[in-house]
Design a protein around this motif. Structure first.
Motif, PDB file in Angstrom:
ATOM      1  N   LEU A   1      82.485 -38.610  55.677  1.00  0.00           N
ATOM      2  CA  LEU A   1      83.030 -37.660  56.761  1.00  0.00           C
ATOM      3  C   LEU A   1      84.175 -38.443  57.502  1.00  0.00           C
ATOM      4  N   GLN A   2      84.287 -39.779  57.658  1.00  0.00           N
ATOM      5  CA  GLN A   2      85.236 -40.473  58.016  1.00  0.00           C
ATOM      6  C   GLN A   2      86.748 -40.457  57.272  1.00  0.00           C
ATOM      7  N   CYS A   3      86.462 -40.534  55.969  1.00  0.00           N
ATOM      8  CA  CYS A   3      87.732 -40.725  54.887  1.00  0.00           C
ATOM      9  C   CYS A   3      87.700 -39.400  54.353  1.00  0.00           C
ATOM     10  N   GLU A   4      87.134 -38.383  54.825  1.00  0.00           N
ATOM     11  CA  GLU A   4      87.233 -36.885  54.118  1.00  0.00           C
ATOM     12  C   GLU A   4      87.218 -37.063  52.708  1.00  0.00           C
ATOM     13  N   LEU A   5      86.319 -37.621  52.109  1.00  0.00           N
ATOM     14  CA  LEU A   5      86.085 -37.789  50.711  1.00  0.00           C
ATOM     15  C   LEU A   5      85.485 -36.745  49.952  1.00  0.00           C
ATOM     16  N   TYR A   6      86.010 -35.899  48.921  1.00  0.00           N
ATOM     17  CA  TYR A   6      85.624 -34.840  48.246  1.00  0.00           C
ATOM     18  C   TYR A   6      85.757 -34.884  46.675  1.00  0.00           C
ATOM     19  N   PRO A   7      85.104 -34.092  45.985  1.00  0.00           N
ATOM     20  CA  PRO A   7      85.303 -34.336  44.571  1.00  0.00           C
ATOM     21  C   PRO A   7      86.758 -34.236  44.072  1.00  0.00           C
ATOM     22  N   SER A   8      87.490 -33.757  44.635  1.00  0.00           N
ATOM     23  CA  SER A   8      88.915 -33.531  44.251  1.00  0.00           C
ATOM     24  C   SER A   8      89.678 -34.809  44.546  1.00  0.00           C
ATOM     25  N   ARG A   9      89.441 -35.812  45.523  1.00  0.00           N
ATOM     26  CA  ARG A   9      90.034 -36.908  45.763  1.00  0.00           C
ATOM     27  C   ARG A   9      89.979 -38.152  44.861  1.00  0.00           C
ATOM     28  N   GLN A  10      91.097 -38.852  44.933  1.00  0.00           N
ATOM     29  CA  GLN A  10      90.901 -40.205  44.256  1.00  0.00           C
ATOM     30  C   GLN A  10      91.251 -41.171  45.213  1.00  0.00           C
ATOM     31  N   ILE A  11      90.358 -42.121  45.064  1.00  0.00           N
ATOM     32  CA  ILE A  11      90.529 -43.520  45.888  1.00  0.00           C
ATOM     33  C   ILE A  11      90.706 -44.686  44.847  1.00  0.00           C
ATOM     34  N   ALA A  12      91.629 -45.702  45.489  1.00  0.00           N
ATOM     35  CA  ALA A  12      91.835 -47.012  44.699  1.00  0.00           C
ATOM     36  C   ALA A  12      91.290 -48.048  45.521  1.00  0.00           C
ATOM     37  N   ILE A  13      90.338 -48.797  44.653  1.00  0.00           N
ATOM     38  CA  ILE A  13      89.428 -49.919  45.356  1.00  0.00           C
ATOM     39  C   ILE A  13      89.755 -51.370  44.765  1.00  0.00           C
ATOM     40  N   CYS A  14      90.310 -52.359  45.545  1.00  0.00           N
ATOM     41  CA  CYS A  14      90.543 -53.748  45.092  1.00  0.00           C
ATOM     42  C   CYS A  14      89.871 -54.548  45.854  1.00  0.00           C
ATOM     43  N   LEU A  15      88.469 -54.671  45.558  1.00  0.00           N
ATOM     44  CA  LEU A  15      87.455 -55.244  46.189  1.00  0.00           C
ATOM     45  C   LEU A  15      86.684 -56.057  45.553  1.00  0.00           C
ATOM     46  N   ASP A  16      85.808 -57.184  45.895  1.00  0.00           N
ATOM     47  CA  ASP A  16      84.760 -57.806  45.315  1.00  0.00           C
ATOM     48  C   ASP A  16      83.556 -56.923  45.403  1.00  0.00           C
ATOM     49  N   PRO A  17      82.731 -56.277  44.437  1.00  0.00           N
ATOM     50  CA  PRO A  17      81.776 -55.404  44.622  1.00  0.00           C
ATOM     51  C   PRO A  17      80.379 -55.915  44.648  1.00  0.00           C
ATOM     52  N   TYR A  18      80.091 -57.054  45.379  1.00  0.00           N
ATOM     53  CA  TYR A  18      78.854 -57.883  45.511  1.00  0.00           C
ATOM     54  C   TYR A  18      78.229 -57.732  46.872  1.00  0.00           C
ATOM     55  N   CYS A  19      78.739 -57.561  47.776  1.00  0.00           N
ATOM     56  CA  CYS A  19      78.094 -57.312  49.177  1.00  0.00           C
ATOM     57  C   CYS A  19      78.993 -56.689  50.106  1.00  0.00           C
ATOM     58  N   GLY A  20      78.406 -56.062  51.197  1.00  0.00           N
ATOM     59  CA  GLY A  20      78.878 -55.349  52.274  1.00  0.00           C
ATOM     60  C   GLY A  20      79.633 -54.106  51.853  1.00  0.00           C
ATOM     61  N   LEU A  21      80.603 -53.759  52.620  1.00  0.00           N
ATOM     62  CA  LEU A  21      81.348 -52.619  52.405  1.00  0.00           C
ATOM     63  C   LEU A  21      81.984 -52.450  51.235  1.00  0.00           C
ATOM     64  N   GLY A  22      82.154 -53.583  50.391  1.00  0.00           N
ATOM     65  CA  GLY A  22      83.094 -53.627  49.201  1.00  0.00           C
ATOM     66  C   GLY A  22      82.094 -52.972  48.253  1.00  0.00           C
ATOM     67  N   PHE A  23      80.593 -53.580  48.309  1.00  0.00           N
ATOM     68  CA  PHE A  23      79.608 -53.036  47.353  1.00  0.00           C
ATOM     69  C   PHE A  23      79.564 -51.449  47.435  1.00  0.00           C
ATOM     70  N   ALA A  24      79.300 -51.299  48.749  1.00  0.00           N
ATOM     71  CA  ALA A  24      79.286 -49.672  49.044  1.00  0.00           C
ATOM     72  C   ALA A  24      80.208 -48.730  48.618  1.00  0.00           C
ATOM     73  N   LEU A  25      81.544 -49.230  48.807  1.00  0.00           N
ATOM     74  CA  LEU A  25      82.786 -48.368  48.401  1.00  0.00           C
ATOM     75  C   LEU A  25      82.614 -48.470  46.702  1.00  0.00           C
ATOM     76  N   TRP A  26      82.541 -49.461  45.951  1.00  0.00           N
ATOM     77  CA  TRP A  26      82.434 -49.625  44.800  1.00  0.00           C
ATOM     78  C   TRP A  26      81.290 -48.984  43.971  1.00  0.00           C
ATOM     79  N   CYS A  27      80.256 -49.091  44.402  1.00  0.00           N
ATOM     80  CA  CYS A  27      78.881 -48.612  43.817  1.00  0.00           C
ATOM     81  C   CYS A  27      78.379 -47.277  44.236  1.00  0.00           C
ATOM     82  N   LEU A  28      78.347 -46.959  45.502  1.00  0.00           N
ATOM     83  CA  LEU A  28      77.606 -45.940  45.993  1.00  0.00           C
ATOM     84  C   LEU A  28      78.596 -44.695  46.478  1.00  0.00           C
ATOM     85  N   CYS A  29      79.795 -44.814  47.027  1.00  0.00           N
ATOM     86  CA  CYS A  29      80.422 -43.740  47.696  1.00  0.00           C
ATOM     87  C   CYS A  29      80.713 -42.692  46.749  1.00  0.00           C
ATOM     88  N   SER A  30      81.275 -43.195  45.664  1.00  0.00           N
ATOM     89  CA  SER A  30      81.620 -42.212  44.639  1.00  0.00           C
ATOM     90  C   SER A  30      80.398 -40.988  44.121  1.00  0.00           C
TER      91      SER A  30
END
Length: 1397
Positions: free
Chosen positions: A1181-1210
């Motif tokens: 809801l905060q980032c207005e993420l929908y199936p038509s969107r693309q986001i780029a992630i340059c984070l370590d995917p092992y903990c915290g918000l970095g893991f959530a963005l890398w593995c969960l949100c898509s």
């Protein structure tokens, strides 16, 4: 007045505590408007009615008598007899047998008293426990603060009971040392012992209160004072005075006591009324000037001057006029005219003889050769050097002269060649490496002077560091230079019609001499042709130079006295100079004496260091004679410790023809050139002078003659009389240049035609140094001509002799006392230096700690010195400095031999050493920190607040009208009606649903270091891979529901697939960063610790990492036999999972989030399915993420918000995530930005390390990126994921740097989360720009938040960490009671300090 308001006199009132408290409450009611003036006076008179007889019955004479109670008598200093002089010699410049004996005597005192370490000296503001009591501050910050709180709080000391009044006053009056005091209305000489009787004590208390009331001026328009504030803290030795209000800035008088903001805050009045009164009483914003007043006294103890310190008592000195310059009939009109005369009329006369490192004369330059070669060089520079068919140089351009100390001949040719071409030479040192000490500052000078050409020799040019192209490298901080070799084959012969213009001396710049300041910055001092000529004239007259004399020069011929005597004045008088290179002096310290003897030199220019080195080597040479010398000029005579070398040199060489009157110390500075020089008797000089001065008095800039029997004395010699044609005065060092008194030390100023002109390109400091106007005490200028500050500290003694006691560059002001760095070096070297200090290499400087200078001593330790012996030596040094100088050392560090940065001629580069110390780059082998002996102005300790419960805090905030510090994001229930959140509570369900409805929709795209796609995953592909992982877990791993599985994968799609495979199988995944193959010893134990703590039953990984975990190298770091089952997922059978696990409850555990803090503490957070879905929903809801969107992630995917963005949100939102592993940026730093540009990403996430890597690695490549088509204008939001306060400097640098690539300055923002709550704040795509506020750091220290303006002193910028996520509620709690706080207080947000503006 108080008498008018109360109807009685309050000159002496021993009031009981309860009356004082009633008066304080009464005054508070008046100040807050709860009572009228008439009512206040009526109630006050009623309270004081019973004490009127007592007030009227006090004898005034008794009051006066008690004003002098408690004064202490001065104690006589105990001195020891001087011991016999030690005969051992040591390798250092600051050699003084007398000083060594004084140091040893001081250390003996310590030994007798059995004090192994220097004891802590009592601060000038030491308080007892009663005196330092401060009532708890429960008032609010920001708008609730009154004007007095802004200027400094009054510390109040209420009496606890009547019984402890007398002992308290007795202790203050009898046992006080010194006081921080306000001005007193009376002073009586003499003093009596403090009486112990009750009568005397009561009278003293009455006197204290009388002083207090006398200093509290009242009128009908001001609030009455608080009689509980300002009680005596300490009394002076000579007279009792009322203690000043702590923290009141200098310049404020007692009228600030008219407000009532300093009373105790235990009032029963609403803060709303107080706030309203404050708003009406003062403007909401302080005046602009208040933002730039550094009022640190609010926190620090204010150092008050010692009342017993010596003060200058002599008459104000007058301007001292030197002898007039003599008129010479055939004096040339310029230095070049003199060169032309000697080069044409005396071409074979020797000008300069250069020696090699063996002492042999390798070349003698004649005046004819000097003239002809200079002509060739001038012609070549002006006519043969071109750039784009234009002359490279034109008259007035600056040219760098880069010549080694061993080649004076070529330097002299280059210098006069530039003068003949009307170019301005800038002599500098030869840069040997790209990291030479001070080299960057030299480059800054060259750049500011606009230097584009450097002259050098062929041999020197070959020795410079080269690039791969064969050209000389560009040194750090240097401009791009053209290197021109001036050897004969490169010079062109002038045409017959070309003749140089030999002009008369003018005010135009002749040359620029560099100087390194105390802070390490390098400035260029401009010398005009007229000043150069006048200086040669003055030196010729003062030294009695004549034609064809021989001069031996041991100094650096590129600057200072070596240049003035050996290159300029010598040519003016057709003298023959024997130049001794520094390399020869290191091999043979007696070489200069041998050359004086062999060439029958009449004059020698040396430093005290050279004389000392000669003493060490003189036993090897017997057949030398110095009888030919008529002047031995000691160029560093301004160093007070040069007298030791001069005396010792005379004692040894007097038997070899050296006459005592030959030794001629001189004083000079780069700005004023030669200031004074001692003349031999045949030139009319007075007898030499010597002064033995008290170091303690010198620290207060006062001259007091002492005896050598005292321990703390400084023996100085005169540096002669001032130069002919000069006017000299001594002015105060700080502030307006007032003339000093006759017995006061100040800065020597010179008015002469033979001084420097300015600092090149620096108009501000030029005006302060070169255009000083000394004034008398009445403010009348002493002259209409400007004076030049020399940077020399000294005074004028008998026979108008000048004495120098130090330099401004070596001055350290500690607690109001001035100490010279050279004096401290000499004291340290007097403590057995041969055993510990390598070649006497010691650096002393000061660093600023808590707004005061602190002394740091750094020495090179001998390689064979043990740690125990070194610490013993350091302890003795601290004791010696404490005894001799009465000052503490903040830090004493020993570094390995030959590691301190060196100056060009072998000394220690002080400013570079200081810079390395501040940067933590000294790498000492032994350190002794003693802040307790020197930091005496520490802030007052924070008082522990009384225990207040959460309920009391809520009620208190509500009563005070404050908003409770709480906030919340948007309500999620009102935003989602048709979302899959109502249908699917679990991420595994969402993935299955997407695999059925949109099977080919791409979810993940992984990039490699080359920017190409390494792997992808659509909805159906991810679902099938997860099924295969689940089958492997159940069949191969034989795992049960609820078992923990460690996922050890590099960042990629495999990590995501195995995560969902665990969910499909009902297992609990834990993502773990894989070990680094090149650093197993450090990284593998972390993996082992997470696996063990999480109680993982299985490890999923790749085949390569599995081999690494079981390798021999791994066995050296951990026990590889204790690994749980390890499964590799590279080749899994394509089997379909029979039943996908569905959790029975949303509160069931979904995954474990493990991380290791920077301190090595492992923390794991349990995340349920409900929490996981709520987190993904809020981010969507905060980032207005929908199936038509693309986001780029340059984070370590092992903990915290970095893991959530890398593995969960898509998976939850359906958008496509472009995954850029941060590790790939090490080989391709532009990968992330290129991917953002290529895929036209609107939203991207990164970490601070990624942002810093891009800022540093791409700082100079923005043009290249633009040429490659990188365009960041598509980025709407670039969010930095962190669990810390936003790094404003880094984010601003990133925005400014990539602004040229289209990045909007509004795009960069930050997120905020913590270990427990991984996402609290996040900048939305449609939200307003993040704001930046400035808070007062002093208020933060008391857990308060006070907003100030930008640029205010003590301000700290804080940037908003995005908006609170939907569904998130925040409340600020007290760290101990966990109760809610007001909106202007600091508190805890689960575990993070944070506030709501």
């Amino acid at each position: 007045m108080a008498a008018e308001r109360g109807g009685c006199s309050l000159d002496a009132v021993p009031l009981p505590p309860e009356v004082r408290e009633s008066l304080a409450e009464l005054e508070l009611e008046l100040s807050e408007g709860d009572i009228t003036q008439k009512g206040y006076e009526k109630k006050r008179a009623k309270l004081l009615a019973r004490y009127i007889p007592l007030i009227q019955g006090v004898d005034p004479s008794l009051q006066a008598e008690n004003r002098v109670l408690g004064s202490s008598q001065a104690t006589a200093a105990v001195s020891k007899q001087q011991k016999s002089r030690s005969t051992n010699s040591r390798d250092e410049r600051f050699r003084s047998d007398v000083h060594t004996e004084a140091v040893q005597a001081a250390l003996a005192k310590y030994k007798e008293r059995k004090m192994p370490m220097p004891s802590k000296r009592r601060s000038v503001l030491v308080h007892s426990s009663v005196e330092t009591y401060t009532p708890p501050d429960t008032s609010s910050a920001s708008e609730d603060e009154g004007s007095l709180r802004r200027q400094g709080r009054i510390t109040s000391t209420p009496f606890q009971s009547h019984s402890n009044v007398e002992p308290w006053l007795n202790r203050v009056i009898q046992g006080s040392s010194t006081s921080s005091s306000a001005s007193s209305t009376s002073s009586h000489p003499g003093g009596k012992p403090a009486a112990a009787s009750n009568t005397a004590t009561a009278t003293a208390a009455a006197t204290v209160l009388a002083d207090l009331m006398a200093h509290t001026q009242l009128d009908n328009h001001s609030a009455p004072p608080d009689v509980t504030t300002g009680l005596v803290e300490h009394l002076h030795h000579e007279r009792p005075q009322v203690a000043s209000v702590r923290g009141v800035p200098r310049g404020y008088n007692s009228s600030i006591l008219e407000t009532a903001d300093g009373v105790p805050v235990n009032s029963r009045v609403s803060s709303k009324i107080q706030q309203l009164l404050n708003t009406l009483k003062r403007p909401k914003r302080p005046p602009l000037k208040e933002f730039f007043v550094d009022d640190f006294e609010e926190l620090l103890e204010v150092q008050q001057p010692d009342p017993n310190q010596p003060k200058p008592e002599g008459n104000q000195m007058n301007v001292l006029k030197g002898e007039p310059l003599g008129v010479v009939t055939n004096w040339p009109p310029s230095l070049l005219a003199a060169l032309q005369r000697w080069g044409t009329t005396q071409p074979k006369a020797p000008c300069l003889t250069a020696l090699d490192t063996t002492g042999k004369a390798i070349y003698t330059l004649t005046y004819g050769k000097l003239w002809s070669r200079s002509l060739k060089l001038a012609y070549t520079l002006l006519n043969k050097l071109t750039a784009k068919n234009e002359p490279l140089l034109k008259p007035g351009d600056r040219v760098a002269l880069v010549f080694p100390n061993s080649d004076p001949v070529m330097f002299m040719v280059a210098f006069y060649g530039c003068l003949l071409a009307e170019l301005i030479p800038v002599p500098i040192e030869v840069p040997l490496t790209r990291k030479d000490a001070g080299s960057q500052q030299i480059g800054f000078l060259l750049g500011s002077c606009g230097v584009t050409l450097a002259l050098t020799t062929d041999a020197c040019q070959k020795g410079l560091p080269k690039a791969q192209t064969g050209e000389v490298v560009t040194f750090k901080g240097w401009p791009r230079l053209i290197w021109f070799v001036i050897d004969g084959k490169h010079l062109a012969k002038p045409t017959k019609d070309w003749h140089p213009q030999v002009r008369d001396a003018s005010a135009e710049i002749a040359y620029i001499e560099y100087k390194t300041s105390k802070e390490g910055s390098t400035v260029g001092i401009t010398i005009s042709h007229a000043s150069m000529l006048a200086h040669c004239h003055a030196l010729t007259q003062a030294c009695g130079y004549s034609e064809a004399e021989t001069l031996t020069n041991v100094l650096d011929f590129k600057r200072d006295a070596g240049l003035w005597h050996g290159v300029l004045t010598s040519v003016m008088n057709r003298m023959h100079v024997i130049s001794i290179p520094y390399a020869l002096m290191k091999v043979n310290p007696l070489s200069w004496i041998q050359k004086v003897c062999s060439y029958k030199a009449r004059v020698a220019v040396v430093k005290s260091r050279d004389m000392h080195w000669s003493l060490l080597a003189q036993r090897d040479q017997r057949d030398v004679s110095l009888s030919s010398l008529r002047m031995l000029i000691v160029a560093d005579g301004a160093n007070p410790w040069s007298i030791s070398s001069c005396d010792a040199f005379l004692n040894v060489f007097q038997s070899r023809g050296l006459r005592p009157e030959v030794i001629c110390p001189c004083a000079s500075s780069s700005e004023a050139l030669t200031v004074a020089i001692r003349r031999p008797p045949e030139l009319g000089g007075p007898p030499p002078g010597k002064a033995v001065l008290s170091m303690n008095c010198l620290s207060f800039s006062v001259i007091r003659v002492d005896t050598e029997e005292k321990l703390s004395v400084l023996t100085v010699q005169d540096v002669g009389q001032i130069m002919p044609g000069a006017n000299v005065c001594v002015v105060k060092v700080d502030g307006t240049p007032y003339l000093c008194k006759a017995d006061e030390v100040g800065e020597i100023c010179v008015n002469s035609g033979a001084t420097g002109m300015a600092y090149f390109g620096l108009l501000g400091i030029t005006k302060n140094v070169f255009e000083a106007i000394p004034v008398t005490a009445a403010g009348v200028p002493v002259s209409d001509q400007p004076f030049t500050r020399t940077g020399l500290l000294g005074f004028v003694g008998p026979d108008y002799l000048v004495f120098v006691v130090g330099k401004l560059d070596g001055l350290m002001t500690v607690s109001g006392r001035r100490h010279n760095a050279d004096d401290v070096v000499a004291t340290a070297l007097a403590v057995e230096p041969m055993k510990f200090v390598y070649r006497g290499r010691i650096a002393v400087f000061s660093v600023t700690v808590l707004h005061d200078d602190r002394i740091v001593l750094v020495a090179e330790q001998r390689p064979d010195a043990s740690e125990e012996d070194s610490f013993q030596w350091m302890s003795r040094v601290l004791q010696a400095i404490d005894s001799i100088h009465q000052v503490g050392v903040y830090c004493l560090a020993l570094v390995p031999a030959n590691t301190l940065p060196k100056a060009p001629l072998g000394g220690i580069h002080i400013s570079e050493t200081k810079q390395r110390f501040l940067e933590g780059a000294l790498h000492p082998c032994n350190v002794l920190m003693c802040p307790h002996t020197c930091v005496t102005n520490l802030p007052k300790p924070r008082q522990k607040q009384p225990d207040v419960g959460p309920a009391s805090m809520i009620v208190g905030n509500l009563v005070a009208g404050k908003r409770i510090a709480q906030a919340s994001g948007r309500d999620v229930t009102q935003l989602e009606d048709n979302d899959q959140a109502r249908k699917f509570l679990y991420l595994a369900d969402v993935l299955q649903w997407r695999a059925q409805t949109t099977p080919d929709h791409p979810l993940f795209l992984l990039l490699n270091s080359k920017g190409t796609v390494a792997s992808t995953a659509s909805c159906i592909q991810l679902h099938k891979r997860a099924e295969r992982v689940a089958v492997a877990l159940l069949e191969k791993g034989r795992l049960n529901v609820g078992d923990h599985v460690a996922l050890v994968y590099p960042p990629g799609v495999d990590l995501i697939a195995t995560f969902y495979g665990c969910l499909y199988a009902g297992c609990i995944p834990i993502t773990v960063r894989p070990p680094h193959p090149q650093n197993l010893a450090t990284t593998l134990p972390t993996v082992k610790m997470i696996v063990e703590v999480s109680k993982s039953a299985c490890i999923l990984t790749t085949q390569a990492i599995m081999k690494l975990l079981k390798s021999k190298e791994a066995a050296t770091a951990v026990d590889i036999k204790t690994w749980p089952t390890i499964l590799d997922t590279d080749d899994m059978p394509k089997k379909k999972l029979a039943n996908i696990f569905r959790p029975p409850s949303p509160d069931m555990l979904a995954y474990l989030d493990f991380s290791v803090s920077t301190t090595g503490i492992l923390a794991g957070v349990k995340m349920s399915h409900a929490a996981t879905s709520a987190l993904c929903r809020s981010i969507k809801l905060q980032c207005e993420l929908y199936p038509s969107r693309q986001i780029a992630i340059c984070l370590d995917p092992y903990c915290g918000l970095g893991f959530a963005l890398w593995c969960l949100c898509s998976v939850y939102s359906g958008h496509q995530s472009i995954l850029v592993p941060p590790l790939e940026l090490e080989s391709n730093v532009s990968l992330w930005l290129s991917a953002v540009s290529q895929y036209k990403v609107r939203v991207t996430f990164c970490s601070y390390s990624v942002m810093e890597m891009c800022t540093k690695g791409l700082g100079t490549q923005t043009d290249m990126l633009r040429m490659k088509g990188v365009n960041l204008s598509c980025v709407r939001t670039c969010m930095v994921v962190a669990e810390e306060r936003p790094r404003i400097t880094l984010t601003q640098s990133f925005s400014k740097l990539f602004k040229d690539l289209g990045l909007s300055a509004r795009a960069v923002s930050t997120t905020f989360g913590c270990r427990v709550n991984v996402a609290i704040c996040l900048q939305g795509t449609a939200g307003p720009d993040p704001t930046t506020v400035y808070v007062d750091m002093r208020a933060l220290r008391h857990d308060r938040v006070r907003l100030v303006e930008r640029g205010s002193p003590h301000s700290l910028p804080l940037m908003e960490s995005g908006k609170i996520l939907p569904g998130v509620k925040v409340i600020i709690a007290h760290t101990e009671t966990k109760g809610p706080l007001g909106d202007s207080h600091l508190g805890e947000l689960p575990s993070v300090i944070f506030f709501i503006p």
